[in-house]
Design a protein around this motif. Sequence first.
Motif, PDB file in Angstrom:
ATOM      1  N   SER A  67      -2.851 -10.347   6.489  1.00  0.00           N
ATOM      2  CA  SER A  67      -1.594 -11.106   6.498  1.00  0.00           C
ATOM      3  C   SER A  67      -0.558 -10.436   5.597  1.00  0.00           C
ATOM      4  CB  SER A  67      -1.837 -12.541   6.031  1.00  0.00           C
ATOM      5  OG  SER A  67      -2.573 -13.260   6.989  1.00  0.00           O
ATOM      6  N   ARG A  68      -0.979 -10.014   4.401  1.00  0.00           N
ATOM      7  CA  ARG A  68      -0.030  -9.381   3.482  1.00  0.00           C
ATOM      8  C   ARG A  68       0.515  -8.091   4.084  1.00  0.00           C
ATOM      9  NH1 ARG A  68       1.452 -10.087  -1.728  1.00  0.00           N
ATOM     10  NH2 ARG A  68       2.227  -8.250  -2.851  1.00  0.00           N
ATOM     11  N   CYS A  69      -0.332  -7.304   4.751  1.00  0.00           N
ATOM     12  CA  CYS A  69       0.094  -6.050   5.386  1.00  0.00           C
ATOM     13  C   CYS A  69       1.097  -6.331   6.499  1.00  0.00           C
ATOM     14  CB  CYS A  69      -1.128  -5.320   5.926  1.00  0.00           C
ATOM     15  SG  CYS A  69      -0.735  -3.806   6.814  1.00  0.00           S
ATOM     16  N   PHE A  91       8.196  -2.057   0.728  1.00  0.00           N
ATOM     17  CA  PHE A  91       7.344  -2.906   1.561  1.00  0.00           C
ATOM     18  C   PHE A  91       6.649  -2.085   2.649  1.00  0.00           C
ATOM     19  CE2 PHE A  91      10.615  -5.822  -0.099  1.00  0.00           C
ATOM     20  CZ  PHE A  91       9.787  -6.707  -0.775  1.00  0.00           C
ATOM     21  N   ALA A  92       7.369  -1.111   3.222  1.00  0.00           N
ATOM     22  CA  ALA A  92       6.759  -0.266   4.250  1.00  0.00           C
ATOM     23  C   ALA A  92       5.622   0.569   3.660  1.00  0.00           C
ATOM     24  CB  ALA A  92       7.822   0.638   4.867  1.00  0.00           C
ATOM     25  N   GLU A  93       5.835   1.109   2.481  1.00  0.00           N
ATOM     26  CA  GLU A  93       4.794   1.922   1.848  1.00  0.00           C
ATOM     27  C   GLU A  93       3.560   1.075   1.521  1.00  0.00           C
ATOM     28  OE1 GLU A  93       6.802   3.662  -1.451  1.00  0.00           O
ATOM     29  OE2 GLU A  93       7.762   5.238  -0.246  1.00  0.00           O
ATOM     30  N   GLU A  94       3.781  -0.145   1.058  1.00  0.00           N
ATOM     31  CA  GLU A  94       2.636  -1.023   0.777  1.00  0.00           C
ATOM     32  C   GLU A  94       1.892  -1.355   2.064  1.00  0.00           C
ATOM     33  OE1 GLU A  94       1.419  -5.335  -1.196  1.00  0.00           O
ATOM     34  OE2 GLU A  94       3.521  -4.908  -0.734  1.00  0.00           O
ATOM     35  N   ALA A  95       2.661  -1.586   3.140  1.00  0.00           N
ATOM     36  CA  ALA A  95       2.024  -1.928   4.411  1.00  0.00           C
ATOM     37  C   ALA A  95       1.103  -0.807   4.883  1.00  0.00           C
ATOM     38  CB  ALA A  95       3.090  -2.226   5.462  1.00  0.00           C
ATOM     39  N   VAL A  96       1.577   0.444   4.798  1.00  0.00           N
ATOM     40  CA  VAL A  96       0.745   1.572   5.234  1.00  0.00           C
ATOM     41  C   VAL A  96      -0.478   1.704   4.341  1.00  0.00           C
ATOM     42  CG1 VAL A  96       0.664   4.071   5.523  1.00  0.00           C
ATOM     43  CG2 VAL A  96       2.674   2.798   6.288  1.00  0.00           C
ATOM     44  N   ALA A  97      -0.287   1.543   3.032  1.00  0.00           N
ATOM     45  CA  ALA A  97      -1.421   1.650   2.108  1.00  0.00           C
ATOM     46  C   ALA A  97      -2.472   0.589   2.399  1.00  0.00           C
ATOM     47  CB  ALA A  97      -0.924   1.535   0.663  1.00  0.00           C
TER      48      ALA A  97
END
Length: 608
Positions: A67-69, A91-97
């Motif tokens: 959900s967070r991703c 936010f995009a970088e966190e999503a990929v990580a």
Amino acid sequence: MEAEPAPAAAARSGLPAAYERARETGDAELMAAAALDLPSGQRFGVHPGRVPALIHEAYAAAVTPVSRCRLASALARAWVYGGDARRATAFAEEAVALADGLDDPEVLTEALDAALVAHWGPDDFAERLALAARLADTTAHLTDPEARLTGHLWQLTTAWECLDLVAVQRQLRALDALAEESGRPRHAFFAASRRAALALVQGDTELADRLLARTRDLGALAAEPDLEAVVHDLSAARARRAGDTGALRREAAAFEEFGAAEGVPSVSAEASVLWLAAGAEGRARQVLDRLAGSDFGTVTRDVDFLLTVACLTEVAAALRREDLAADGARLLSPFAGRAVLNGGAVTFHGVVDDYLHLAGAALARPDAADSRRAAAAAYRRIGAGWWLDRLAVPAAAPAARARTVRLHPADESGWLVGDEGSAFPLPHLRGLDHLRALLGRPGIEVSALELSAAAPGRAGAVGLGAGTVVDSETAEIADRRALAAYRARLRDIDAELDDAASRADRGRADRLRPEREALLHELRAATGLGGRPRRFSSTEERARVAVRKAVVSALDRIAARDSSLAGLLRDTVRTGASCRYDPDPARPVIWLLDPPDTAGGDAPPPIV
């Protein structure tokens, strides 16, 4: 075609309310599900309102990595679509990580899409290519049609950016196949609209018209938020190729209105090009002045950077705004060889080299021919006949057309000032009378005494105002201060000329020299032996000061409505003990100095 499962337009308007209901339950997963639907109603470039705030609330409350991703991905897209890519990157970088730690290709697809939109600026091209290739690998074995659509659209966009026509055609065929397999109007909308863009590039207007009509129908059926923008972009491109002045003016007005209302610089920049193509140079100039001022330093380096700067550079080159043309060339030069696109390959706006050629030709730069050859080679390679044909027209040709400007009394209430077709009212100002008198006698010295005496309401008297007296001591102090200011400005100009010479900036030097000559003329007129101020009679001094102040005030009023016209007048009109208008051959103007109803058979012709 089967019904589109995505929310329809009416349902989209209720998405925030659905999120509010989910929030009331306190269920984080329910909030996440509702928040993920919110971006589906966004229009590209339009302010997102509270959508990012609501998504962020769900993101902060998320309890599972998935959900967070997904919420981080949605938040990144919401910010980019809302015109603030700067907020999207983290936010995009966190999503990929997060996605890299999950064994879920569909979640990774969303994260990579978010990373791509967050790196959609001109400087991230290499990273964008790598991300698009990774996305293609991720979606290759997925059956979800939305994930496959995302992969194909990004591959299509990067193929256009590379001017790889084979890859463009392959991705268009993939979109066709996806639409056939899914039966969804939304997928068919993307397939039709992107094929229409290629048809316009390659000059097949009949096919483009059929595809444009299909795009309208499918977009309405799918309730696609960007339908209106896509149709306007394609219609404007169609009007340019057909030379349809009526359609160009309608589209230019629509683009200008939307760009101003929503604060979208790229749309306003497109409006300036459309006004120029429609022959409305005055409107094009007004849009250019509002967006650029003296340079392009305020243009954000985001998805629309190349489009915005390219459009403004084209207009600046055509209107002989050498300062802006030079700035546009400076900003575009690092991207030579790249295509200029609108968004996700919605429309093709030529290649960067074309705009470098336009700017270089306007500035008489020797490398303009090299840029022209590079642009021509690119257009031949992709079959862009219309773009290739326009290269055959001398780039400087638009500059030969004279600007038609009104500057005359309109009626008892005031004056009409500005470009024919877009003139604006001003109140009665004595400075406008002075300007009109000088513009009607180009190249002729006119004394300030004569101008002041001839101004309406003066009855031959000269003065600064009722009861004002300028004694000799005050006049001498004023003259000394003026001379000091002249000499200080001359020192600044000489320093600027040296800097322009070191940078081979001929346009800048050409703009500075007339001002230098005018200042030298003032100094020669105002000084005697040893550089001491000449003695003027109090009447001459009052006339000089009064005329100068009146002209400056009038120019300030004009600048508030049309800064380029005010700049032209400041460059060509000199005030002092004697005043003069010297036309600029590089910026020809037809001055309309008499109201239309008074320009009868014996009326003097317009002043050029």
